[in-house]
Structure formats: C-alpha cells, structure tokens
Write a protein that holds these residues in place. Structure first.
Motif, PDB file in Angstrom:
ATOM      1  N   VAL B 238       0.840  -1.198   0.000  1.00  0.00           N
ATOM      2  CA  VAL B 238       0.000   0.000   0.000  1.00  0.00           C
ATOM      3  C   VAL B 238       0.880   1.256   0.000  1.00  0.00           C
ATOM      4  CG1 VAL B 238      -1.659   1.348   1.348  1.00  0.00           C
ATOM      5  CG2 VAL B 238      -1.971  -1.125   1.089  1.00  0.00           C
ATOM      6  N   CYS B 239       1.943   1.243   0.792  1.00  0.00           N
ATOM      7  CA  CYS B 239       2.758   2.455   0.944  1.00  0.00           C
ATOM      8  C   CYS B 239       3.807   2.624  -0.159  1.00  0.00           C
ATOM      9  CB  CYS B 239       3.465   2.452   2.299  1.00  0.00           C
ATOM     10  SG  CYS B 239       2.315   2.501   3.686  1.00  0.00           S
ATOM     11  N   HIS B 240       4.362   1.522  -0.665  1.00  0.00           N
ATOM     12  CA  HIS B 240       5.470   1.643  -1.617  1.00  0.00           C
ATOM     13  C   HIS B 240       5.233   0.889  -2.921  1.00  0.00           C
ATOM     14  CE1 HIS B 240       7.545   3.127   1.901  1.00  0.00           C
ATOM     15  NE2 HIS B 240       7.368   1.977   2.508  1.00  0.00           N
ATOM     16  N   GLY B 241       4.167   0.107  -3.004  1.00  0.00           N
ATOM     17  CA  GLY B 241       3.990  -0.765  -4.172  1.00  0.00           C
ATOM     18  C   GLY B 241       2.795  -0.397  -5.024  1.00  0.00           C
ATOM     19  N   GLY B 242       2.456   0.875  -5.045  1.00  0.00           N
ATOM     20  CA  GLY B 242       1.381   1.308  -5.925  1.00  0.00           C
ATOM     21  C   GLY B 242       0.025   1.398  -5.254  1.00  0.00           C
ATOM     22  N   GLY B 243      -0.021   1.176  -3.944  1.00  0.00           N
ATOM     23  CA  GLY B 243      -1.267   1.427  -3.216  1.00  0.00           C
ATOM     24  C   GLY B 243      -2.208   0.246  -3.109  1.00  0.00           C
ATOM     25  N   ALA B 244      -1.950  -0.807  -3.843  1.00  0.00           N
ATOM     26  CA  ALA B 244      -2.851  -1.960  -3.802  1.00  0.00           C
ATOM     27  C   ALA B 244      -2.080  -3.200  -4.229  1.00  0.00           C
ATOM     28  CB  ALA B 244      -4.034  -1.739  -4.728  1.00  0.00           C
ATOM     29  N   GLY B 245      -2.708  -4.352  -4.087  1.00  0.00           N
ATOM     30  CA  GLY B 245      -2.045  -5.581  -4.490  1.00  0.00           C
ATOM     31  C   GLY B 245      -2.973  -6.769  -4.362  1.00  0.00           C
ATOM     32  N   THR B 246      -2.365  -7.946  -4.489  1.00  0.00           N
ATOM     33  CA  THR B 246      -3.127  -9.186  -4.420  1.00  0.00           C
ATOM     34  C   THR B 246      -2.471 -10.111  -3.413  1.00  0.00           C
ATOM     35  OG1 THR B 246      -3.588  -8.958  -6.771  1.00  0.00           O
ATOM     36  CG2 THR B 246      -4.048 -11.103  -5.782  1.00  0.00           C
ATOM     37  N   LEU B 247      -3.297 -10.699  -2.571  1.00  0.00           N
ATOM     38  CA  LEU B 247      -2.822 -11.689  -1.617  1.00  0.00           C
ATOM     39  C   LEU B 247      -3.310 -13.060  -2.075  1.00  0.00           C
ATOM     40  CD1 LEU B 247      -2.750 -11.545   2.171  1.00  0.00           C
ATOM     41  CD2 LEU B 247      -4.292 -13.216   1.210  1.00  0.00           C
ATOM     42  N   ARG B 248      -2.416 -14.020  -2.072  1.00  0.00           N
ATOM     43  CA  ARG B 248      -2.812 -15.399  -2.404  1.00  0.00           C
ATOM     44  C   ARG B 248      -2.297 -16.296  -1.294  1.00  0.00           C
ATOM     45  NH1 ARG B 248      -1.048 -13.166  -7.148  1.00  0.00           N
ATOM     46  NH2 ARG B 248      -2.638 -12.953  -8.759  1.00  0.00           N
ATOM     47  N   ILE B 249      -3.141 -17.198  -0.834  1.00  0.00           N
ATOM     48  CA  ILE B 249      -2.723 -18.049   0.277  1.00  0.00           C
ATOM     49  C   ILE B 249      -3.164 -19.476   0.009  1.00  0.00           C
ATOM     50  CG2 ILE B 249      -4.782 -17.567   1.694  1.00  0.00           C
ATOM     51  CD1 ILE B 249      -2.813 -17.396   4.130  1.00  0.00           C
ATOM     52  N   TRP B 250      -2.295 -20.414   0.344  1.00  0.00           N
ATOM     53  CA  TRP B 250      -2.629 -21.816   0.146  1.00  0.00           C
ATOM     54  C   TRP B 250      -1.765 -22.669   1.069  1.00  0.00           C
ATOM     55  CZ3 TRP B 250       0.543 -18.965  -2.887  1.00  0.00           C
ATOM     56  CH2 TRP B 250       1.762 -19.504  -3.303  1.00  0.00           C
ATOM     57  N   ALA B 251      -2.143 -23.942   1.163  1.00  0.00           N
ATOM     58  CA  ALA B 251      -1.382 -24.848   2.028  1.00  0.00           C
ATOM     59  C   ALA B 251      -0.917 -26.031   1.210  1.00  0.00           C
ATOM     60  CB  ALA B 251      -2.250 -25.307   3.184  1.00  0.00           C
ATOM     61  N   GLU B 252       0.283 -26.499   1.525  1.00  0.00           N
ATOM     62  CA  GLU B 252       0.769 -27.755   0.978  1.00  0.00           C
ATOM     63  C   GLU B 252       0.863 -28.720   2.138  1.00  0.00           C
ATOM     64  OE1 GLU B 252       4.292 -26.805  -1.229  1.00  0.00           O
ATOM     65  OE2 GLU B 252       3.143 -25.683  -2.735  1.00  0.00           O
ATOM     66  N   GLU B 253       1.349 -29.900   1.870  1.00  0.00           N
ATOM     67  CA  GLU B 253       1.344 -30.944   2.893  1.00  0.00           C
ATOM     68  C   GLU B 253       1.960 -30.476   4.216  1.00  0.00           C
ATOM     69  OE1 GLU B 253       3.023 -35.452   3.383  1.00  0.00           O
ATOM     70  OE2 GLU B 253       3.039 -34.521   1.412  1.00  0.00           O
ATOM     71  N   ASP B 254       3.104 -29.805   4.119  1.00  0.00           N
ATOM     72  CA  ASP B 254       3.840 -29.495   5.342  1.00  0.00           C
ATOM     73  C   ASP B 254       4.031 -28.009   5.585  1.00  0.00           C
ATOM     74  OD1 ASP B 254       5.401 -29.120   3.158  1.00  0.00           O
ATOM     75  OD2 ASP B 254       7.201 -30.052   3.997  1.00  0.00           O
ATOM     76  N   ARG B 255       3.375 -27.166   4.777  1.00  0.00           N
ATOM     77  CA  ARG B 255       3.601 -25.729   4.976  1.00  0.00           C
ATOM     78  C   ARG B 255       2.448 -24.896   4.442  1.00  0.00           C
ATOM     79  NH1 ARG B 255       8.128 -24.866   0.216  1.00  0.00           N
ATOM     80  NH2 ARG B 255       6.973 -26.085  -1.306  1.00  0.00           N
ATOM     81  N   LEU B 256       2.404 -23.680   4.953  1.00  0.00           N
ATOM     82  CA  LEU B 256       1.452 -22.685   4.457  1.00  0.00           C
ATOM     83  C   LEU B 256       2.257 -21.669   3.661  1.00  0.00           C
ATOM     84  CD1 LEU B 256      -1.295 -20.873   6.443  1.00  0.00           C
ATOM     85  CD2 LEU B 256       0.434 -19.551   5.267  1.00  0.00           C
ATOM     86  N   LEU B 257       1.725 -21.267   2.507  1.00  0.00           N
ATOM     87  CA  LEU B 257       2.415 -20.279   1.691  1.00  0.00           C
ATOM     88  C   LEU B 257       1.502 -19.095   1.444  1.00  0.00           C
ATOM     89  CD1 LEU B 257       3.161 -23.357   0.249  1.00  0.00           C
ATOM     90  CD2 LEU B 257       5.037 -21.838  -0.388  1.00  0.00           C
ATOM     91  N   CYS B 258       2.087 -17.923   1.400  1.00  0.00           N
ATOM     92  CA  CYS B 258       1.286 -16.723   1.177  1.00  0.00           C
ATOM     93  C   CYS B 258       2.077 -15.762   0.300  1.00  0.00           C
ATOM     94  CB  CYS B 258       0.936 -16.080   2.516  1.00  0.00           C
ATOM     95  SG  CYS B 258      -0.054 -14.600   2.342  1.00  0.00           S
ATOM     96  N   ASP B 259       1.486 -15.391  -0.832  1.00  0.00           N
ATOM     97  CA  ASP B 259       2.092 -14.418  -1.746  1.00  0.00           C
ATOM     98  C   ASP B 259       1.444 -13.067  -1.560  1.00  0.00           C
ATOM     99  OD1 ASP B 259       3.593 -16.382  -2.918  1.00  0.00           O
ATOM    100  OD2 ASP B 259       2.728 -16.169  -4.926  1.00  0.00           O
ATOM    101  N   VAL B 260       2.256 -12.029  -1.574  1.00  0.00           N
ATOM    102  CA  VAL B 260       1.725 -10.671  -1.645  1.00  0.00           C
ATOM    103  C   VAL B 260       2.382 -10.024  -2.858  1.00  0.00           C
ATOM    104  CG1 VAL B 260       1.550  -8.433  -0.516  1.00  0.00           C
ATOM    105  CG2 VAL B 260       1.325 -10.524   0.837  1.00  0.00           C
ATOM    106  N   SER B 261       1.553  -9.647  -3.838  1.00  0.00           N
ATOM    107  CA  SER B 261       2.066  -9.094  -5.098  1.00  0.00           C
ATOM    108  C   SER B 261       1.573  -7.675  -5.290  1.00  0.00           C
ATOM    109  CB  SER B 261       1.571  -9.931  -6.281  1.00  0.00           C
ATOM    110  OG  SER B 261       1.867 -11.290  -6.079  1.00  0.00           O
ATOM    111  N   ASP B 262       2.436  -6.842  -5.861  1.00  0.00           N
ATOM    112  CA  ASP B 262       2.010  -5.475  -6.164  1.00  0.00           C
ATOM    113  C   ASP B 262       2.772  -4.980  -7.388  1.00  0.00           C
ATOM    114  OD1 ASP B 262       4.556  -4.275  -5.426  1.00  0.00           O
ATOM    115  OD2 ASP B 262       3.979  -4.526  -3.330  1.00  0.00           O
ATOM    116  N   ALA B 263       2.534  -3.723  -7.771  1.00  0.00           N
ATOM    117  CA  ALA B 263       3.095  -3.179  -9.005  1.00  0.00           C
ATOM    118  C   ALA B 263       4.453  -2.510  -8.785  1.00  0.00           C
ATOM    119  CB  ALA B 263       2.121  -2.170  -9.611  1.00  0.00           C
ATOM    120  N   GLY B 264       4.948  -2.527  -7.557  1.00  0.00           N
ATOM    121  CA  GLY B 264       6.205  -1.828  -7.265  1.00  0.00           C
ATOM    122  C   GLY B 264       7.426  -2.659  -7.627  1.00  0.00           C
ATOM    123  N   ARG B 265       8.572  -2.019  -7.544  1.00  0.00           N
ATOM    124  CA  ARG B 265       9.833  -2.710  -7.777  1.00  0.00           C
ATOM    125  C   ARG B 265      10.767  -2.394  -6.626  1.00  0.00           C
ATOM    126  NH1 ARG B 265      13.430  -2.736 -13.150  1.00  0.00           N
ATOM    127  NH2 ARG B 265      15.111  -3.983 -12.301  1.00  0.00           N
TER     128      ARG B 265
END
Lengths: 130, 322
Positions: B238-265
């Motif tokens: 929100v503060c440095h990556g263009g003000g918005a983004g996408t969160l994706r969350i899922w689980a595999e057998e032994d772990r939880l993974l979470c992506d946070v994507s935005d338009a910043g670099r």
C-alpha cells in the motif's frame, strides 16, 4: 479536550467510522480513565489507517509521576509502525519517565522481542492480554 | 588519504569460501581461523549446521566457551535473516575489534525453495560488509552439495580456500548471482485463495490470512508471526507498491504459503537485511518479516514484485485410537 463522561472516562481523539466493514476488531478507540492513576485504554487495531490517531492519543495521554499507563487488553492488533510510534513517544518523554504497557497483545510482545531484544528503558510491559 | 600507486586500498573485509571434504579438512580450514581470533582475544562466532557445530565444539574443548556458537539451521533457517540477525548482530556488537565469523548458510539438506535465497544471501554479504573490519569464512561441503552450489560459491566469494591453498576467485561476480536468482516464483496452485487489497481493505486481508492460518493448523505462536508478516507485506504494498495488491494463500502438505504481489519494484537488494536503525521509525517491515517466517522469497522487476512467505505446519498427530 473531549468531554468528561459520568463514569469518569473521557473520550480522546479517535478516528471516525471505518470506511468499509472490517474484521471484528473495528477501528482504533481510546479512553482515558481519570483518578489517582490515569490509564489510557485502547481497543480496536493500529495499522496504517490509524497511525496518526494512535500517535496523537499517546501524546495527549496523561503522564503522572513519570509514568504513562496504557492498557492494551482491547487491542486486537498493532503493526510494526504502530509499535515504533509507541517507542518514539516513550523515548520523547522527559528524562527518567517511561511508558507502562499493560496487557500487550501477543503481536506487540513478539515485535518488541525481535526489534528490541535488549529491551528499552523507556517502556515496561506488564501482564499478558490473553 | 589515497592508496599507494599501483595498489588498491585494502578492504579489511575478508569473505573466503572454504571448499572442504570430510571432517579433517573442515577442522583444518576453520580451527586456525577461530584460533587466530582467540589468540588476539578478538570476538569470534560460529554459525554452522548442528553436526559441524558439534565437531567444532569438541575440537575447541574449553575454548568453545569463548566463541559464540549458533546452529545455523535454527538461527539462519530463513537466509534473509542471517545478515541482520546473525552476522551484523554479532559484528555490530563489537565495533572496535576485528570480528571473525564462520558462517555456513548452505548445506546439503537445503531445499530447492531455500537455495536461491541462500545464494543471494551469500552474494549480498559482500555489500553488507564492504569496508568493515570483519572476516566471514564460509565452508562449502564438496561431498554433499551439488555442482551448482559449488559453482555459485565462486561467484559469491572473492577468495577461495581449498586443499590447494588460498587464492582469488576468478569467477567472483556477486551481482550476477543476485540477478540470476531473482526469478519468477512457481505459480500458486489453482486451489490458492486470492484477495485484492488496498488501504481500505488491509484489515480484512490480514484477518482473512490469519483465519486461513488457523484453519490450516498453525500454532498460536505461528499465527502471531503470520499476522505480523502478512501485515507488513500488505502495508509495504500500500505504501510503496502502488497502493494496492493481491494476496494469495494456500497450504501444501507441510507448509502454508502466502504471496503478496504489487506493481512496485524493490530497487535495494539489501532491503530487509539491515538491522533496524534506532533513529528511524520506518524501514523495519521487511526486516521483521525475515525474522518471523521460515522462508521469504522475492521476485521483483519492472512488472511488479511478489514476496512469498513460507510457514512450516506443525506435524499432525495421528488421530486417537489408531
């Protein structure tokens, strides 16, 4: 300053209504109890939408006998910048004064432990929130 | 002051890779380095995987008490935590002395997911310590590691030590490694749950991620860490990556993974790897994330940034009565 209410609590500046329906904790709210030991009771959550209010509420709170007491039992969440604001306010108190935090939420304890592992003279944390 | 003609000013920072085969070569390569520090009564730390830690502890005997001994598989599980949490934490505590550290961040059991972050970490050490009076010796297990890890160590270390002795590494090119492992992350599975977020929905996204973590079986402590990490990533977007983004969350057998994507670099490769500056109120978000997750991977470029956190799931107990 805000009006004194019948129960001895007074409202301090808090943000207006949340802009969208949020999770259960809702926006930041703060009331200060009066009496021999004034305590600032804070509830809701501190994040990027409430950092300014959080800082203002802390700076307006009463410091008595060199201590500013904050009760965070009702605080569902505080982010890293929110914790940093608290640290900043504590360090800005007069020499020897400190912030005493009661019932800090687990996330705040965790952040303090990671970012200030040696602790801070200006902040004392007492009791678990849950 | 200028350097003498024909000679570069000496950088006191020393960062050799030690290629070893077997316990004997390990001790031959690391013990004299540690003993040099002990003889000078200088600060010395060892952060290596458990079995090698034991090997050194046994070899040092009583002298081990004068060495900070850390199990790198715990202190440095997330490679992004090693520079701020292990190396600089120790070096910065001894600003007036030459500091020596044996640091072994790459070991055979490192996973495919962890390895790119390990290689980038090794490369970034050179930037993090340039000009400092510090020596970091990095052992590489010739028998257990694959050829890629050994090759990469020649690019991430300016100096190589092996049974033939000590010499400059011809392949030294740390920035190539940082760039090469800045790769698109494997696409999340179709079962991943996706949420758009911006300033006004950040609390909903946080709440959603922790609810998902609770359902997946994270412990109470891990839920706190997930909540902290996700919030800091969302806040950065929100503060440095263009003000918005996408969160994706899922689980595999032994772990939880979470992506946070935005338009910043992310322009600064050391972001999140510098210890907190006590005089600044911001700039601690990624540092905090690195501390509380089991792995943080990043892909950043002109088309945006994705940060992926990994949290290991607690082992499930078998159902009662079976």
């Amino acid at each position: 300053m805000a009006a004194i209410e019948d129960d001895g609590a007074r409202e301090t500046d808090a943000p207006s209504e949340p802009l969208e329906p949020g999770p259960p904790e809702g926006p930041l709210r703060a009331t200060e109890t009066t009496g021999p030991l004034p305590v600032l009771h804070v509830s809701g959550s501190v994040d990027l939408n409430s950092h300014d209010d959080w800082g203002r509420v802390l700076r307006q709170a009463t410091v008595r006998h060199g201590e500013l007491h904050v009760d965070l039992a009702g605080l569902a969440f505080i982010d890293m910048r929110g914790v940093s604001v608290l640290v900043d306010v504590a360090r800005g108190l007069p020499e020897g004064a400190r912030v005493v935090v009661h019932r800090a939420p687990p996330c705040m304890r965790r952040m303090m432990e990671v970012l200030w592992p040696a602790g801070l003279d200006a902040i004392t944390i007492k009791g678990d929130a849950r | 002051m200028t350097a003498a003609p024909g000679r570069e000013a000496e950088d006191p920072f020393d960062h050799p890779a030690l290629h070893y085969s077997g316990d004997r070569e390990y001790l031959d390569g690391t013990l004299p380095f540690i003993e040099q520090a002990l003889a000078a009564e200088g600060p010395v730390a060892v952060a290596v995987p458990g079995p090698n830690l034991k090997l050194l502890r046994d070899a040092l005997g009583e002298r081990a008490g004068r060495v900070l001994m850390l199990d790198m598989t715990e202190a440095g599980a997330n490679p992004g935590r090693i520079i701020p949490g292990v190396l600089r934490a120790f070096a910065d505590a001894h600003p007036d002395r030459r500091v020596r550290i044996v640091g072994e961040p790459v070991w055979p059991a490192r996973t495919e997911d962890e390895y790119p972050a390990c290689a980038q970490h090794e490369a970034l050490i050179n930037h993090a310590f340039a000009g400092r009076d510090v020596a970091i010796l990095c052992p590489y297990d010739l028998d257990g590691l694959d050829a890629r890890a050994i090759d990469d160590s020649l690019a991430t270390h300016p100096v190589l030590i092996d049974r033939a002795g000590r010499r400059a590494s011809d392949g030294y090119d740390p920035d190539r490694i940082v760039a090469e492992y800045n790769r698109p992350l494997e696409a999340p599975p179709r079962t991943a749950i996706e949420r758009e977020f911006d300033r006004f929905t950040i609390d909903n996204a946080r709440w959603f991620a922790t609810s998902y973590g609770r359902k997946t079986g994270l412990t109470a402590t891990q839920l706190v860490d997930l909540e902290i990490a996700v919030t800091e990533l969302l806040t950065n977007s929100v503060c440095h990556g263009g003000g918005a983004g996408t969160l994706r969350i899922w689980a595999e057998e032994d772990r939880l993974l979470c992506d946070v994507s935005d338009a910043g670099r992310i322009a600064d490769p050391l972001a999140g790897r510098r210890p907190a500056d006590p005089d600044r109120i911001d700039g601690r978000g990624l540092l905090l994330v690195n501390h509380v997750v089991d792995l943080l991977r990043t892909h950043t470029g002109a088309r945006g940034t994705t940060m992926r956190i990994h949290m290991r799931l607690p082992r499930r107990r078998p159902p009662a009565g079976e």
